[in-house]
Design an enzyme around this catalytic site. Structure first.
Site, mmCIF file in Angstrom:
data_model
loop_
_atom_site.group_PDB
_atom_site.id
_atom_site.type_symbol
_atom_site.label_atom_id
_atom_site.label_comp_id
_atom_site.label_asym_id
_atom_site.label_seq_id
_atom_site.Cartn_x
_atom_site.Cartn_y
_atom_site.Cartn_z
ATOM 1 N N ASP A 11 0.789 -1.153 -0.005
ATOM 2 C CA ASP A 11 0.034 -0.003 -0.006
ATOM 3 C C ASP A 11 0.783 1.138 0.042
ATOM 4 O O ASP A 11 1.824 1.488 0.912
ATOM 5 C CB ASP A 11 -0.866 -0.038 1.250
ATOM 6 C CG ASP A 11 -2.203 1.103 1.133
ATOM 7 O OD1 ASP A 11 -1.967 1.600 0.094
ATOM 8 O OD2 ASP A 11 -2.848 0.948 1.904
ATOM 9 N N ASP A 105 -2.852 2.239 -5.887
ATOM 10 C CA ASP A 105 -1.682 2.362 -4.933
ATOM 11 C C ASP A 105 -1.672 1.355 -4.138
ATOM 12 O O ASP A 105 -1.091 1.202 -3.118
ATOM 13 C CB ASP A 105 -2.045 3.898 -4.142
ATOM 14 C CG ASP A 105 -3.289 3.716 -3.345
ATOM 15 O OD1 ASP A 105 -4.212 3.054 -3.789
ATOM 16 O OD2 ASP A 105 -3.382 4.523 -2.326
ATOM 17 N N GLU A 106 -2.366 0.239 -4.545
ATOM 18 C CA GLU A 106 -2.570 -0.963 -3.501
ATOM 19 C C GLU A 106 -2.866 -2.200 -4.365
ATOM 20 O O GLU A 106 -3.278 -2.284 -5.533
ATOM 21 C CB GLU A 106 -3.998 -0.700 -2.682
ATOM 22 C CG GLU A 106 -3.912 -1.997 -1.524
ATOM 23 C CD GLU A 106 -5.276 -1.397 -0.810
ATOM 24 O OE1 GLU A 106 -5.593 -2.293 0.086
ATOM 25 O OE2 GLU A 106 -5.969 -0.500 -1.239
#
Length: 471
Positions: A11, A105-106
């Site tokens: 993350d 983003d993960e």
């Protein structure tokens, strides 16, 4: 659940805000809030400096400004965020063919399916830890950004571990320690436990995962029903057998805007729907998809939301087709009391388009088949070649000086908008690799000041020490 911590969850830390700090030297170490910048805007991401003041994602920007008035409030630059995301996902792809992106983003990574598991045995905890350290270092070197990593025997535990490792850390759950790790945590950390379920459990005296285990299967089923109670009983004991899935097929593509003031002019509403339809098709084409069902979303001043949809004869990525369908749907919605939010989406996605466009696109009635970009898609009003007030589309696009967007000037070079108002726009001229730049003010109509594309991140940012990696 696996016997080894080979599920990795990564993350990126405060992703949008961190990208803005990396690309704007004057903002490094300062509170930054990314999101809607109008009166009704919502926080998308807050930097850790802003979070110390209580600013959080999904908070109204008006509330955030009261909590942290000195923060930089910036409009999001999704094109740059996507570029950085591609770099990160490519680095993860080198670890394993099984990478499951959850957002820009993960992502989850199955380390056992990659080189780490190629020897015919499960990867050891020490090997997984080394990979976690290496990927964080590689991401920082490639983007200058920090990332948090969780390693565990299941997706749920890996995600919880990465959350506990923030910011810029790594947490590995050793096999056999999972239940002790989960026991003191609030039940809200478990997937599927929202405010209603949490309230039900609290009334029964169950506030932590350990207390859910102690309550037992029968009690959880009594409180929550068979499916939800059984699932929560497993999750509270750390049991999660969901695999890492490389392909997550999107079911729809949509865009929406919330307006600073309620829209009451019907022509303006129609223009905004036309513009949103154009943006939606642009995203559809960028994904290489087409869609069969056009969806219109209208939220009134009192938050009443109406959704209408129309299914076409076949999938299309023709902007003229989507715009016409959205306009037909709008004709059946009463907007006289004022519109707070509009959205246009396309669902029923496919990898091909309807061959017979003639019956759908209105060809022969002044609409070209195949859908080249129309004036409305560039920001023009329907049928006018410009905005509702008569301005040409180029002026509409070029003179909307939103804080944070990129600009360039022939004398001062690249910069970004700090703010605008009363006929003036303030610009800070700097680049990701420069020192903090100087601020200059221009008239909003200055022909030498023009919008620009974002500059790429150079890797580890200059102008300030990188945060220390911790383990």
């Amino acid at each position: 659940m696996r016997a080894e911590p080979s599920v990795l969850h990564l993350d990126m830390d405060a992703f949008y805000a961190s990208v803005e700090q990396a690309s704007k030297p004057s903002l490094r170490g300062r509170p930054v809030v990314v999101g809607g910048t109008g009166l009704r805007g919502v926080v998308a991401t807050a930097s850790y400096e802003a979070r110390r003041f209580g600013v959080r994602s999904a908070m109204p920007v008006a509330q955030a400004r009261r909590l942290c008035p000195n923060a930089a409030y910036l409009h999001p630059r999704f094109s740059l965020y996507r570029e950085v995301s591609v770099t990160v996902m490519e680095l993860l792809g080198a670890l394993s063919p099984l990478v499951e992106p959850l957002s820009l983003d993960e992502a989850f990574v199955d380390l056992a399916a990659g080189p780490l598991g190629s020897g015919g045995r499960p990867p050891r905890a020490l090997e997984c830890r080394r990979v976690g350290r290496d990927i964080r270092s590689a991401i920082r070197e490639a983007t200058g950004l920090g990332a948090s990593v969780g390693l565990a025997g299941s997706k749920m535990l890996a995600k919880i571990a990465s959350e506990r490792a923030k910011p810029d850390g790594l947490l590995l759950l050793e096999p056999g320690t999972e239940r002790a790790f989960l026991a003191p945590l609030p039940v809200r950390v478990l997937p599927g436990v929202g405010p209603a379920t949490e309230a039900t459990l609290r009334r029964a005296g169950i506030a932590t995962a350990g207390e859910a285990v102690a309550a037992g299967h029968a009690e959880l089923v009594r409180l929550l029903g068979q499916a939800h109670g059984s699932g929560l009983h497993d999750l509270s004991r750390g049991l999660d057998d969901r695999p890492v899935v490389a392909e997550r097929d999107a079911k729809s593509v949509s865009v929406e805007d919330t307006f600073a003031e309620d829209l009451t002019d019907r022509a303006r509403v129609r223009w905004e729907v036309d513009r949103l339809a154009g943006r939606c098709v642009s995203r559809l084409r960028a994904a290489g998809r087409s869609g069969r069902t056009v969806v219109l979303k209208v939220r009134s001043h009192d938050f009443t939301t109406v959704t209408r949809s129309e299914t076409l004869r076949g999938p299309t990525d023709d902007p003229a087709v989507v715009k016409e369908a959205a306009a037909r749907l709008l004709a059946g919605v009463d907007t006289i009391t004022g519109v707070r939010l509009l959205g246009v989406g396309v669902s029923g996605l496919a990898d091909f388009t309807q061959e017979d466009l003639f019956a759908q696109s209105g060809w022969g009635r002044g609409v070209e088949p195949g859908g080249t970009e129309t004036a409305g898609e560039r920001g023009a009003g329907p049928g006018s070649g410009g905005a509702p007030d008569g301005r040409p589309p180029e002026e509409v696009a070029a003179r909307r000086w939103l804080p944070g967007i990129d600009v360039t000037h022939p004398e001062y070079g690249p910069g970004w908008v700090q703010g605008s108002g009363v006929g003036r726009v303030t610009v800070r001229f700097e680049t990701p690799e420069s020192a903090p730049g100087r601020v200059r003010t221009f008239a909003v109509e200055d022909p030498e000041l023009t919008p620009a594309d974002p500059l790429p991140l150079p890797g580890a940012p200059t102008g300030g020490p990188a945060s220390a990696a911790r383990d």
